[in-house]
Design an enzyme around this catalytic site. Sequence first.
Site, mmCIF file in Angstrom:
data_model
loop_
_atom_site.group_PDB
_atom_site.id
_atom_site.type_symbol
_atom_site.label_atom_id
_atom_site.label_comp_id
_atom_site.label_asym_id
_atom_site.label_seq_id
_atom_site.Cartn_x
_atom_site.Cartn_y
_atom_site.Cartn_z
ATOM 1 N N LYS A 90 0.846 -1.204 0.000
ATOM 2 C CA LYS A 90 0.000 0.000 0.000
ATOM 3 C C LYS A 90 0.876 1.246 0.000
ATOM 4 O O LYS A 90 1.870 1.303 0.727
ATOM 5 C CB LYS A 90 -0.898 -0.021 1.235
ATOM 6 C CG LYS A 90 -1.903 1.123 1.315
ATOM 7 C CD LYS A 90 -2.730 1.024 2.585
ATOM 8 C CE LYS A 90 -3.772 2.125 2.673
ATOM 9 N NZ LYS A 90 -4.568 2.027 3.922
ATOM 10 N N SER A 116 -9.433 2.141 3.165
ATOM 11 C CA SER A 116 -8.576 2.835 2.227
ATOM 12 C C SER A 116 -7.585 1.910 1.505
ATOM 13 O O SER A 116 -7.016 2.308 0.499
ATOM 14 C CB SER A 116 -7.780 3.913 2.960
ATOM 15 O OG SER A 116 -6.929 3.325 3.921
ATOM 16 N N SER A 154 -9.573 -0.081 7.443
ATOM 17 C CA SER A 154 -9.034 0.020 6.085
ATOM 18 C C SER A 154 -8.399 -1.249 5.523
ATOM 19 O O SER A 154 -8.038 -1.278 4.349
ATOM 20 C CB SER A 154 -8.023 1.160 6.004
ATOM 21 O OG SER A 154 -8.675 2.399 5.976
#
Lengths: 490, 96
Positions: free
Chosen positions: A85, A160, A184
């Site tokens: 990420k 996210s 997330s």
Amino acid sequence: MSELTKLNLQGVIQGLRRGEFSCRELIQAYFERIQSLDFTINAYLYTDEEGALRKAEMVDRTLAEWRRSPQGELPPLLGVPLAVKDVLCVKGMPCTCGSKILEGFVPPYNATSVQKLLEAGAIVLGKTNTDEFAMGSSTENSAYGVTRNPWNLNRVPGGSSGGSAAAVAARLAPVALGTDTGGSVRQPASFCGVSGIKPTYGRVSRYGLVAYGSSLDVVGVLGRNMEDLALVFELMAGVDPRDATTVDLPVPHIHLDRSTDLSAIRVGVPKEYFIPGMQPQVEAAIRQAILHLQELGATVLEVSLPHTEYALPVYYLIAPAEASANLARYDGIRYGPRLGGEAMWEIFFRTRGEKFGPEVKRRIMLGTYALSAGYYDAYYGKAQKVRTLIKQDFERAFQIVDVIAAPIAPTTAFAIGEHTDDPLAMYLEDVFTLPANLAGVPGVAFPVGFDQQGLPIGMQLMGNYFQEELLFRIAHAYQLTTDWHLRTPQ
Amino acid sequence: MRLTRELVDHIAHLARLGLSEEERERYREQLSAILDHFQRLQELDTEAVPPTFRAVEARRPLRQDEVQPSLSISELLANAPDVEQDQFRVPPILDT
């Protein structure tokens, strides 16, 4: 689809060691798939094919030598492709956090979590899309375009860590790192039909993770099954001298066997997590999954987490307050673009005003307000006290049960654009994931069904502090006896 | 509760955010609605409840303050938008 991109981590590791395929072939298979699909999905913000292939050739040489004279242990993840990420620093790869304010920033060091996996032999394929600074539940807040859900391209992948979840679901990576500040990892895992782990707060180092809400942030993993998650988790967990909030406890070596007997396990079902307005198919799938755990021998008990409804205001005061302080460092002076100005103050106002996106500015405003003189006690101070009540809810529940089973989101993946005009409606998507972050307890997410439109439904198991292994065991027993986690999008 | 325009301007100033007229009005509306929703926290009696700043306390001893190798100056300055003589270059901050 190349057979190689279908393999889970065990398959990758065994195949490489037996010489069934080379690491170069494996990496190439992933990049071929990324090239053909990621134009549509937009899971990756950056890929490094050249670097990955160079490392693959080194891995192939190591493996060839090892096969000639197998001495000693090979690094446990040798040759395993990994997506990261884009809020975690990987040395030499741009790190944008999905924001224009970090455009062009190339970190000169690795996050500890990344470093440990590199030392274990992993190869980073690239950096995955995220809501700007991990603030969002849909990946729509990325400054670099939304990621599309591989199960339905008009739907969000969640957020996210939406890029990481979509990459795993679309077989653009076998495993990916994410972060979970308010859900997330778990919510995008649910929306994309993959598995995820949010470790206990303090279990994994946050060094090199770009800070959002420092008392909530934790690095997690998204993957295809519990065995894969457990392997990556145990390699990256542990105390780190560079993060004073990491806890000095031994990390267990997690061995998941074929046992599916859950007769020693007490599963709590919190009544506050089944609310009016929930999508009926989501509730039905969760109830069915809990019944399945019962059929495997678990004792199922109703529990109460009475302060659940307050988690949303508590989180959306504490996280923005911490963010408003953490994001003060983006001022156009030391990294990122600089706009401005004859005067110093002009650089700050222009760079921050123009380079932060709307949701980040909204949360900085909200957090600055909650911390400002005259409002601190009523908002931030109050939220920290209610946080104690939420934590105590969990402590009481874990005196009665071993784990808590609950839905992750009230609905399956929503349509792109559905909530973008109404921030509060978007925040409400997080009601079931926020409490675990506020309390700091670990959680796993795994697929337990599909709705009528073919969109995945995930369930979470939350556990007591540092009980990740128990969560893996229970979810592994579920995955040994079901096949939801084996389904793939077309 | 409706935030005043003066308060929105004050918060934007504290946060060093240059916002347009339109943004200020939009955030005034949205933050007012969000804070209204958050009023429910006031229902709870928290008089005797201590705050939680961190859910898990690491309780780690402080390490020895020893000099250790660090990143080089050139690596650290490589991302800076403006550099001069191994330093970040900025406009004057004091009136001369």
